[in-house]
Design a protein around this motif. Structure first.
Motif: not given
Length: 183
Positions: A33, A35-36, A40, A138, A142
């Motif tokens: 999460v 890194c996501w 983004c 992106g 999430l």
């Protein structure tokens, strides 16, 4: 078959498939999460200066005339231009956007450093929003992934709908920004 070739083939074969319901550990979930979020949100933070330039909050207003564009290969270009400030004065040699063409004359803002000029006005703002739109798009799914990791079942349908809407909006913003940049 030789032993070394057999070892190589064995290394390339997929391992055991995970059973349904197996999730990475909490540390891996937090890392994924994080890194996501980084991937983004970083474009949003990196676009702040270009947005300030395009809106006229920083920099010097004027006109950019693209003088030359040199092909660097693989679809890349290095463009040079001359920036003429609205307040008058001599033309300043600057770097122009690589999506320019020689002979283009556009409203622009000169960076405070005085080394490059970016397209100003509505088209410049929309072009500066290209990468932030991609980053925000992106982030769409999430919330669903976080809910899945936490085992929350209630509201997942709404999270999926939210994901589709945010991803579609991000895609539309990215496409609009690219059109504005290349127009």
């Amino acid at each position: 078959m030789s032993d070394s070739f057999g070892d190589l083939v064995g290394a390339l074969q997929p391992g055991p498939t995970p059973r349904p319901g197996n999730l990475p550990g909490r540390a891996a979930q937090v890392l994924l999460v994080g890194c996501w979020l980084l991937v983004c949100l970083l474009p949003v933070f990196l676009a702040v200066e270009d947005l300030k330039l395009a809106t006229g909050r920083i920099g010097t207003p004027g006109t950019l005339t693209v003088v030359s564009c040199e092909a660097l290969g693989k679809g890349r270009y290095d463009c040079r231009g001359e920036f003429t400030p609205d307040a008058g004065g001599a033309a300043i040699p600057v770097d122009a956007s690589p999506d320019s063409e020689a002979g283009d004359v556009v409203r622009a803002q000169l960076t405070p450093e005085g080394d490059r000029a970016v397209k100003a006005g509505t088209a410049g703002v929309i072009a500066a929003l290209t990468l932030p739109s991609l980053g925000i798009g992106g982030l769409g799914f999430l919330p669903y992934v976080v809910m899945y990791f936490l085992g929350v079942r209630r509201g997942r349908g709404a999270a999926v709908l939210f994901g589709w809407v945010l991803t579609a909006a991000g895609t539309a913003g990215t496409v609009a920004g690219m059109v504005a940049a290349y127009s």
